[in-house]
Design a protein around this motif. Structure first.
Motif, PDB file in Angstrom:
ATOM      1  N   PHE A   1      33.330  34.459  43.264  1.00 29.77           N
ATOM      2  CA  PHE A   1      32.144  34.352  42.344  1.00 29.77           C
ATOM      3  C   PHE A   1      30.875  34.088  43.385  1.00 29.77           C
ATOM      4  CE2 PHE A   1      29.829  31.480  39.310  1.00 29.77           C
ATOM      5  CZ  PHE A   1      29.657  32.503  38.171  1.00 29.77           C
TER       6      PHE A   1
ATOM      7  N   TYR B   1      38.239  38.731  44.278  1.00 31.80           N
ATOM      8  CA  TYR B   1      36.779  38.467  43.754  1.00 31.80           C
ATOM      9  C   TYR B   1      36.391  37.202  44.116  1.00 31.80           C
ATOM     10  CZ  TYR B   1      32.238  39.619  41.718  1.00 31.80           C
ATOM     11  OH  TYR B   1      30.957  39.582  41.284  1.00 31.80           O
TER      12      TYR B   1
ATOM     13  N   ILE C   1      34.859  40.011  36.613  1.00 29.81           N
ATOM     14  CA  ILE C   1      35.698  39.122  36.132  1.00 29.81           C
ATOM     15  C   ILE C   1      36.356  39.704  34.747  1.00 29.81           C
ATOM     16  CG2 ILE C   1      35.803  36.678  35.469  1.00 29.81           C
ATOM     17  CD1 ILE C   1      33.473  36.067  37.417  1.00 29.81           C
TER      18      ILE C   1
ATOM     19  N   ASN D   1      42.690  34.180  41.841  1.00 26.44           N
ATOM     20  CA  ASN D   1      42.706  35.295  42.063  1.00 26.44           C
ATOM     21  C   ASN D   1      41.542  35.723  43.184  1.00 26.44           C
ATOM     22  OD1 ASN D   1      41.795  38.253  41.851  1.00 26.44           O
ATOM     23  ND2 ASN D   1      42.439  38.570  39.978  1.00 26.44           N
TER      24      ASN D   1
ATOM     25  N   ILE E   1      38.275  32.893  41.884  1.00 24.92           N
ATOM     26  CA  ILE E   1      38.346  32.574  40.222  1.00 24.92           C
ATOM     27  C   ILE E   1      39.485  31.877  40.078  1.00 24.92           C
ATOM     28  CG2 ILE E   1      38.237  33.610  37.892  1.00 24.92           C
ATOM     29  CD1 ILE E   1      35.618  34.298  39.936  1.00 24.92           C
ATOM     30  N   GLU E   2      39.581  30.850  39.162  1.00 22.97           N
ATOM     31  CA  GLU E   2      40.748  30.091  38.767  1.00 22.97           C
ATOM     32  C   GLU E   2      41.088  30.170  37.446  1.00 22.97           C
ATOM     33  OE1 GLU E   2      42.664  25.587  39.209  1.00 22.97           O
ATOM     34  OE2 GLU E   2      40.496  25.868  39.345  1.00 22.97           O
TER      35      GLU E   2
ATOM     36  N   SER F   1      29.205  25.269  39.144  1.00 18.31           N
ATOM     37  CA  SER F   1      30.496  25.483  38.674  1.00 18.31           C
ATOM     38  C   SER F   1      30.618  25.575  37.278  1.00 18.31           C
ATOM     39  CB  SER F   1      31.421  24.257  38.827  1.00 18.31           C
ATOM     40  OG  SER F   1      31.866  24.036  40.381  1.00 18.31           O
TER      41      SER F   1
ATOM     42  N   LEU G   1      30.850  37.334  30.666  1.00 11.40           N
ATOM     43  CA  LEU G   1      31.188  37.284  32.128  1.00 11.40           C
ATOM     44  C   LEU G   1      30.926  38.762  32.692  1.00 11.40           C
ATOM     45  CD1 LEU G   1      35.170  36.317  31.410  1.00 11.40           C
ATOM     46  CD2 LEU G   1      33.151  35.098  32.691  1.00 11.40           C
TER      47      LEU G   1
ATOM     48  N   ASP H   1      26.195  36.138  40.105  1.00 13.09           N
ATOM     49  CA  ASP H   1      27.097  36.145  39.045  1.00 13.09           C
ATOM     50  C   ASP H   1      26.723  34.848  38.351  1.00 13.09           C
ATOM     51  OD1 ASP H   1      28.506  38.451  39.843  1.00 13.09           O
ATOM     52  OD2 ASP H   1      29.928  37.116  40.981  1.00 13.09           O
TER      53      ASP H   1
ATOM     54  N   ILE I   1      39.038  29.295  32.449  1.00 12.00           N
ATOM     55  CA  ILE I   1      38.629  29.819  33.392  1.00 12.00           C
ATOM     56  C   ILE I   1      37.591  29.067  34.151  1.00 12.00           C
ATOM     57  CG2 ILE I   1      37.495  32.216  34.058  1.00 12.00           C
ATOM     58  CD1 ILE I   1      38.413  33.065  31.030  1.00 12.00           C
ATOM     59  N   ARG I   2      37.909  29.049  35.609  1.00  8.70           N
ATOM     60  CA  ARG I   2      36.770  28.088  36.393  1.00  8.70           C
ATOM     61  C   ARG I   2      36.062  28.886  37.022  1.00  8.70           C
ATOM     62  NH1 ARG I   2      37.656  22.488  36.206  1.00  8.70           N
ATOM     63  NH2 ARG I   2      39.236  21.932  34.827  1.00  8.70           N
ATOM     64  N   LEU I   3      34.753  28.942  37.231  1.00  3.31           N
ATOM     65  CA  LEU I   3      34.130  29.687  38.070  1.00  3.31           C
ATOM     66  C   LEU I   3      33.329  29.074  38.909  1.00  3.31           C
ATOM     67  CD1 LEU I   3      32.726  32.047  35.342  1.00  3.31           C
ATOM     68  CD2 LEU I   3      34.507  32.440  36.678  1.00  3.31           C
TER      69      LEU I   3
END
Length: 331
Positions: free
Chosen positions: A54, A52, A12, A49, A38-39, A112, A8, A58, A30-32
């Protein structure tokens, strides 16, 4: 979790390290998503969150790390829409797809990532094994696990494989052939299983279930054949052939109740011939891995409300695949 942290971006990684230990233990995904917060997906809740966002840089950095900076070397995995990294963690990808003759040729403009956190809780099959093993004949019953998404099917199946293979919880140990179509059960990384599936277990990964079952019967002479998430006519025919060849079968099916699966046309040949001797129904409303009931081949209840030591939800032919990070997004 260390394997995920190493992949990561630093920001993150810091978020994960700051999670409450109890929450970290319950983390499933963890979904980006590019240009989105960030989920974090836990057992019973989801959190975003917002500190931050993404971004594309990144995504490029993350893609480079999970592919070991060679996306072309990982082209088959990316074509399937996911990659398994060390530790058995699976990373799904989404983006723009290009087709050739109606089949996926390439995944481009990745937008994603879904990191499915692999956890291995040994002992989840401990209280199931006495219900599927006959000590008088030293045979494992033909068994199907029924459960909704995130009910713990794969976790239970994995520990059953390990228990049957290593001779745990009263059984004498059997040769097991595992058809791991989506690499979810053994989670092989560079051919080496990242989860313990037993010393007598042989694995056929990333192979269609129906073909894999027949290949393993011919090549590995299994006593027990294990396959995840059956459903179509070809799977059913292969299971019937395996049973006729004298091989015991354990598999799983998506479903919320016995009544639901008993109505599925594709599964009728298995029910009519009473192929399965045990039906294990998982509780889709309780904690992952909680067994609502074990049923005999005539669907009579054998026992109710079993639960293992600890359970978790775990999280399978074409030309070159090209993978890029870009602007076309979805997920």
């Amino acid at each position: 979790m260390k394997e995920i942290l190493d992949m990561l971006p630093a920001a993150i990684e810091h978020m994960l390290l700051q999670l409450n230990p109890r929450h970290k233990d319950q983390l499933e995904e963890i979904r980006l998503r590019i240009h989105k917060p960030i989920e974090f997906v836990f057992h019973h809740k989801t959190e975003f969150n917002d500190r931050y966002i993404f971004n594309e840089q990144d995504a490029k950095e993350f893609l480079g790390k999970i592919s070991q900076h060679s996306v072309y070397r990982m082209e088959e995995e990316f074509r399937n829409g996911y990659i398994t990294i060390r530790g058995g963690h699976r990373i799904g990808i989404a983006g723009k797809v290009s087709l050739s003759n109606g089949q996926v040729q390439a995944i481009t403009h990745i937008s994603s990532f879904n990191i499915r956190v692999a956890k291995e809780h040994k002992g989840s099959a401990k209280h199931i094994m006495p219900n599927i093993y006959d000590p008088n004949t030293n045979k494992i019953c033909n068994t199907v696990i029924i459960g909704a998404p995130k009910s713990g099917k794969t976790t239970l199946l994995r520990d059953m494989v390990r228990s049957i293979s290593d001779g745990l919880y009263g059984n004498n140990g059997h040769r097991v052939s595992l058809i791991d179509e989506r690499s979810e059960i053994a989670a092989p990384f560079q051919g080496i299983p990242q989860h313990e599936v037993g010393m007598r277990t042989d694995i056929m990964a990333d192979c269609p279930k129906a073909e894999g079952m027949m290949m393993m019967i011919r090549s590995m002479s299994p006593e027990v054949l294990v396959v995840d998430e059956i459903g179509d006519d070809r799977d059913v025919r292969s299971i019937k052939e395996a049973v006729l060849a004298g091989v015991q079968v354990i598999c799983s099916i998506h479903g919320y109740s016995l009544d639901e699966i008993r109505k599925r046309p594709s599964l009728q040949p298995l029910f009519q011939d009473k192929v399965f001797e045990r039906y294990i129904l998982l509780n889709h409303q309780g904690e992952p891995g909680q067994v609502e009931g074990v049923y005999k081949k005539d669907f009579e209840i054998l026992t109710k409300s079993l639960r293992g030591n600890r359970n978790e939800v775990d999280r399978s032919y074409s030309d070159t695949v090209h993978v890029h990070v870009g602007r076309n997004r979805y997920r």
